[in-house]
Write an enzyme that holds these catalytic residues in place. Structure first.
Site, short mmCIF file in Angstrom:
data_model
loop_
_atom_site.label_atom_id
_atom_site.label_comp_id
_atom_site.label_asym_id
_atom_site.label_seq_id
_atom_site.Cartn_x
_atom_site.Cartn_y
_atom_site.Cartn_z
N TYR A 89 -18.38 7.94 7.29
CA TYR A 89 -18.90 7.77 5.93
C TYR A 89 -19.47 6.36 5.72
CZ TYR A 89 -16.31 12.07 4.78
OH TYR A 89 -15.85 13.35 4.73
N TRP A 100 -21.92 6.77 -1.52
CA TRP A 100 -21.86 8.04 -2.25
C TRP A 100 -21.58 7.73 -3.72
CZ3 TRP A 100 -21.00 8.66 2.94
CH2 TRP A 100 -21.34 9.88 3.54
N LEU A 101 -22.14 8.58 -4.59
CA LEU A 101 -22.07 8.30 -6.03
C LEU A 101 -20.64 8.27 -6.58
CD1 LEU A 101 -23.44 7.91 -8.77
CD2 LEU A 101 -23.92 10.35 -8.84
N ASP A 111 -17.76 8.40 -5.01
CA ASP A 111 -16.88 7.50 -4.26
C ASP A 111 -16.96 6.09 -4.82
OD1 ASP A 111 -17.75 9.74 -2.41
OD2 ASP A 111 -16.24 8.84 -1.14
N TYR A 153 -27.81 7.00 10.94
CA TYR A 153 -27.96 8.32 10.35
C TYR A 153 -29.36 8.54 9.79
CZ TYR A 153 -22.94 8.82 10.74
OH TYR A 153 -21.66 8.91 11.21
N GLN A 206 -24.02 14.20 -7.93
CA GLN A 206 -22.57 14.38 -7.71
C GLN A 206 -21.89 14.16 -9.06
OE1 GLN A 206 -20.86 11.72 -4.75
NE2 GLN A 206 -20.05 13.42 -3.54
N ASP A 255 -17.21 20.10 -2.09
CA ASP A 255 -17.95 20.81 -1.05
C ASP A 255 -17.68 22.27 -0.75
OD1 ASP A 255 -18.72 18.24 -0.99
OD2 ASP A 255 -18.62 18.02 1.19
N ARG A 284 -12.10 20.52 8.43
CA ARG A 284 -13.39 20.40 7.75
C ARG A 284 -13.91 21.77 7.36
NH1 ARG A 284 -14.23 15.36 5.91
NH2 ARG A 284 -13.33 13.90 7.37
N TYR A 320 -10.02 20.83 4.17
CA TYR A 320 -10.92 20.21 3.20
C TYR A 320 -10.58 20.55 1.75
CZ TYR A 320 -15.38 17.66 3.57
OH TYR A 320 -16.36 16.71 3.57
N GLU A 369 -7.98 10.72 3.51
CA GLU A 369 -8.98 11.39 2.67
C GLU A 369 -8.33 12.51 1.84
OE1 GLU A 369 -12.17 12.92 5.02
OE2 GLU A 369 -13.47 13.34 3.31
C1 9WN Z 1 -21.07 15.49 1.70
C2 9WN Z 1 -17.86 11.01 0.89
C3 9WN Z 1 -18.04 12.48 0.53
C4 9WN Z 1 -17.38 12.82 -0.82
C5 9WN Z 1 -17.29 14.31 -1.08
C6 9WN Z 1 -16.61 14.95 0.14
C7 9WN Z 1 -17.42 14.63 1.39
C8 9WN Z 1 -19.75 14.89 2.21
C9 9WN Z 1 -19.50 15.39 3.60
O1 9WN Z 1 -17.47 13.24 1.58
O2 9WN Z 1 -18.71 15.19 1.27
O3 9WN Z 1 -21.49 14.84 0.56
O4 9WN Z 1 -20.14 14.88 4.49
O5 9WN Z 1 -18.70 16.31 3.79
O6 9WN Z 1 -16.44 16.31 -0.04
O7 9WN Z 1 -16.57 14.56 -2.26
O8 9WN Z 1 -18.10 12.22 -1.85
O9 9WN Z 1 -16.52 10.64 0.84
#
Ligand code: 9WN
Length: 440
Positions: A41, A45-46, A48, A92, A116, A177, A211, A364, A408
């Site tokens: 990650y 992300w919005l 987050d 990425y 989001q 998700d 996942r 997940y 997570e």
């Molecule tokens: C897709 C970053 C994000 C969170 C989401 C979580 C997961 C992404 C993924 O991770 O989603 O946006 O790649 O699976 O479900 O809530 O913002 O932590």
């Protein structure tokens, strides 16, 4: 409900937890923003970022404010706040290119084409409260108009028929998700061909028993392909896509964010437009219509077919956070929450209740505990004066992080940590839960 076997010495263990949580946020800070987690990650992300800022506000309010200001660079001209802003420097770039949002996203900023949950106004309110008074006006002046434009976009583009509820066009927009709420709506959607899935390398790589299944991921990729083909034009998508959901959790968060926005605008000595005030009231009324009396819980609404999606999830508690449920309904929700066969296994709250057919303890959004959902519910319980339950859940939640780290998500049965390690929003919301204890 048994609160007896959870430690509650607000002494060294909580100080340690605070320090460890703050250290996670420091370690995930790449100098520009705090990424959700190391490894998979790396982007911004919005929601987050919003959760991160809520926690960071207790440690370094200026840094928390910058975190939110940083999000504004991704806002589209039409007001949309994208769910991801891609880091230019990271590997990425292929995935970023697949969205093909240039021309829509601001020049030089690579974003996704969907949004989001709108936690932004809630986060701004939390951060402004910790900022020195002299710095509040500038921060508000930057954030509030952007949030107004975002909320107006949600109403204009995603609720053109003025139902009061915002419609989502991709499960990623819900933040939850592969929640089973989306499964049925996506059932007939053929997964994208393998070669396209491989292009989304980062996501494919994450498919395992913790996942989303590779079938779900294939469908999510297919759906992005469809949205891109429609050039992210909501009008077209809402008319033609088979997957359109008025998501309960998203709309409840939106209702609470609207309240925050109203207060922020007042702090500036201003008022919202009459149109927005009317829309805000309609959202609260519409969420209440998502109540399903036979099951005594709230559900999401499926648009193309019409009707409630009677699949239970933790989102049923979010109308408490928004203060929408009547006291009577709040009591029914409380009973759901403390029921060991539903939402109260050893480690609450499962994202899907235990007695629901699609429950999977490790996968997940299909069963595991997510700290942001616990946080919303704790604040909701407090709002309804259910302090005993709020404190019970707060201690359970702290205990998960204390015993199993800042993961997570967690198994609701064993408490095992799952998914990413050193997860920022878990650390941040633990910081917030350590500071704000229940009032009673
Ligand atoms: C897709 C970053 C994000 C969170 C989401 C979580 C997961 C992404 C993924 O991770 O989603 O946006 O790649 O699976 O479900 O809530 O913002 O932590």
């Amino acid at each position: 409900m048994n609160t007896g076997n959870v430690r509650h010495d607000v002494t060294t263990s909580e100080t340690d937890l605070h320090n460890q949580a703050a250290a996670v946020l420091r370690a995930n800070d790449n100098g520009h923003y705090v990424k959700p987690a190391p490894g998979n990650y790396p982007h911004q992300w919005l929601w987050d970022t919003c959760f991160t800022a809520i926690g960071l506000a207790h440690v370094d309010a200026r840094r928390a404010a910058r975190e939110l200001l940083n999000l504004l660079r991704g806002q589209w001209e039409n007001g949309m706040m994208p769910h991801m802003i891609y880091s230019a420097r990271l590997p990425y770039s292929l995935e970023a290119g697949l969205w093909r949002t240039h021309g829509l996203s601001p020049r030089g900023v690579r974003t996704s084409g969907i949004t989001q949950p709108p936690v932004l106004a809630i986060a701004v309110e939390a951060v402004v409260a910790q900022l020195p008074v002299a710095e509040q006006p500038d921060f508000l002046a930057a954030m509030v108009p952007a949030i107004e434009r975002y909320h107006e976009w949600l109403y204009r583009e995603r609720d053109p028929n003025k139902t009061g509820l915002v419609a989502l066009v991709h499960p990623w927009e819900s933040g939850t998700d592969d929640s089973p709420v989306w499964t049925e709506a996506m059932a007939d959607l053929p997964p994208a061909p393998r070669w396209r899935r491989v292009l989304w390398g980062a996501i494919m790589f994450r498919s395992n028993d913790e996942r989303a299944s590779s079938q779900s991921i294939g469908q999510m990729v297919r759906l992005v392909d469809e949205l891109r083909r429609a050039n992210y034009d909501s009008q077209t998508i809402l008319k033609t896509s088979p997957v359109v959901i008025r998501d309960l959790g998203f709309n409840a968060i939106f209702a609470a964010a609207n309240e925050s926005l109203e207060r922020l605008v007042k702090m500036q000595g201003d008022n919202l437009t009459v149109e927005l005030i009317g829309q805000i009231a309609s959202t609260r009324r519409a969420i209440d219509r998502l109540w399903h009396e036979p099951s005594r819980e709230y559900f999401s609404y499926q648009v193309p077919l019409g009707g409630l999606i009677t699949v239970s999830t933790v989102a049923t508690f979010l109308p408490l956070f928004a203060g929408i449920a009547s006291p009577e309904r709040a009591e029914y929700l409380r009973l759901q929450l403390v029921n060991p066969e539903r939402f109260s296994p050893n480690h609450p709250i499962p994202s899907v209740p235990l007695n629901q057919p699609l429950f999977e303890p490790r996968r997940y959004w299909r069963g595991p505990v997510w700290i942001n959902m616990n946080w919303f519910t704790i604040r909701g319980l407090e709002r309804y004066g259910m302090f005993e339950e709020a404190e019970w859940l707060r201690l359970r939640t702290l205990d998960l992080a204390q015993q199993h780290g800042f993961r997570e998500y967690y198994s609701p049965l064993t408490g095992d940590g799952l998914g990413a390690h050193e997860f920022s929003w878990t650390a941040a919301l633990i910081l917030d839960l350590l500071v704000h204890t229940a009032k009673d």
